[in-house]
Design an enzyme around this catalytic site. Sequence first.
Site, PDB file in Angstrom:
ATOM      1  N   ASP A   1      -1.459   6.354  -3.578  1.00  0.00           N
ATOM      2  CA  ASP A   1      -0.895   5.830  -3.089  1.00  0.00           C
ATOM      3  C   ASP A   1      -0.323   4.145  -4.363  1.00  0.00           C
ATOM      4  OD1 ASP A   1      -2.983   3.760  -2.639  1.00  0.00           O
ATOM      5  OD2 ASP A   1      -2.698   2.856  -0.394  1.00  0.00           O
TER       6      ASP A   1
ATOM      7  N   SER B   1       0.824  -1.574   0.299  1.00  0.00           N
ATOM      8  CA  SER B   1      -0.100  -0.579   0.131  1.00  0.00           C
ATOM      9  C   SER B   1       1.097   1.158  -0.005  1.00  0.00           C
ATOM     10  CB  SER B   1      -0.954  -0.077   0.969  1.00  0.00           C
ATOM     11  OG  SER B   1      -1.813   1.015   0.598  1.00  0.00           O
TER      12      SER B   1
HETATM   13 MG    MG Z   1      -3.729   1.366   0.071  1.00  0.00          MG
END
Ligand code: MG
Length: 451
Positions: free
Chosen positions: A241, A100
Amino acid sequence: MQLKKTEKRLFGTNGVRGIVGTEMTPGLALEIGLALGTMRPGTVAVGRDTRTSGPALASALKAGLLAAGCDVVDCGILPTPALQFLVRAHFDAGAVVTASHNPPEYNGVKVVEPDGTEMGDEESIALEKHIFEETSRMAGWERVGRERAAKNLVEEYVDAVTRAFPPSIGEDMTVVADPGCGAAAATTPEILGRMGCRVYSLNCQMDGTFPGRLPEPSPEGLSPLADLVTATGARFGVAHDGDADRAVFVDEKGNFIEENVEFGLIADHVCRGRQGVIVTPVSTSRLLEVIAQRYGCRVVYTPVGSIYVARTMIALAAQGTPVVLGGEGNGGLIYPGHQLCRDGGMTAATMVSLLARTGEPLSSLVSALPHFTFMKEKFREKDPRGLIARLADHFSGENLDFTDGIRINRGDSWALIRPSGTEPLVRVMVESASEEKAHQFYEEIMGFVRK
Ligand code: MG
């Protein structure tokens, strides 16, 4: 209705995550594959973000799934929400190799259930149990799975997001996309382009060394995005992200929009003319309540973590409660008509639709919202539970909420003190409509904590 957090050993708030080579190894990925294959027999979709360790870990994960007897469909590099969308449409389960927003040295695995949501606590604990108690099943030679690649499947996700809006809604709109060299490089610029926008992009080469900026889309890393927005006269810039379940924005002047303000803006757009519930963790700004009230909607709070938001949305919908929107104050928003997980590409597309409706500059829309002062702090604490108990005692005369840690609600102010899910830390958040009250409240809490 209240979902409770339970203890997990490997899984954090969003899957398993750690530094590659020490905490996150191909051995662990293989074990996760075997355990998942034992629990979810059938065809499992596997995807990954752009991290350098992705191929090694995804290969190990697939080896585990195949050895457990699952067929594997390798979807290649794609955003987590894209894989979640595909799993719900076609597969018996899924897994994404991603860390992430974490720095490049990290990687991990997010496990996806057949309905496209991230695996919840109980199931994650059952999966961990297979790993720790070595109860995963290995298929014999006649039952091992087969693998095929389907790198073009991501197209279905791009289509679904685009089709959620009227054709050419973004015509005459210039926008800038910054996928940060992460998984959205293949999706967000394409989505915005298909909506009719003129799209400029940066950090759009897939590169797991993240040469442009870190995977966390924090304001410090977004000055090149802000510069490109002002240079091109764009209506906004969007950044993701690493796995693009989150989206954050800069306005047409290049100013970063705080994520709670972003949530408020999107809620103001999505809730218009609809009555129902917005689901969010107790850490989200009260701005959301103010917006919800404008449209006769209300806010339902959950513990911190997107799976709690998604599961609460599912439970409420099952009871017949209309759920309009979900999400966290970090740019991770959930659109229940689309899918029940955070979706950064969908958030970028929703911003186009919002600006097309209002015709106003994004900076004006932001400054028209009520302003709240938000303060954050974190500190090390050996006994977080003891601290929460002492706080509960000290503030016992006030309106307290124990959904996650302790939240003290005081008029137009609130404070949340909660143990971190991943580190030996306690996080403190204080918010007020008045800057002075926010500082006083913050000092009151920190004064007590320091004692
Ligand atoms: Mg993420």
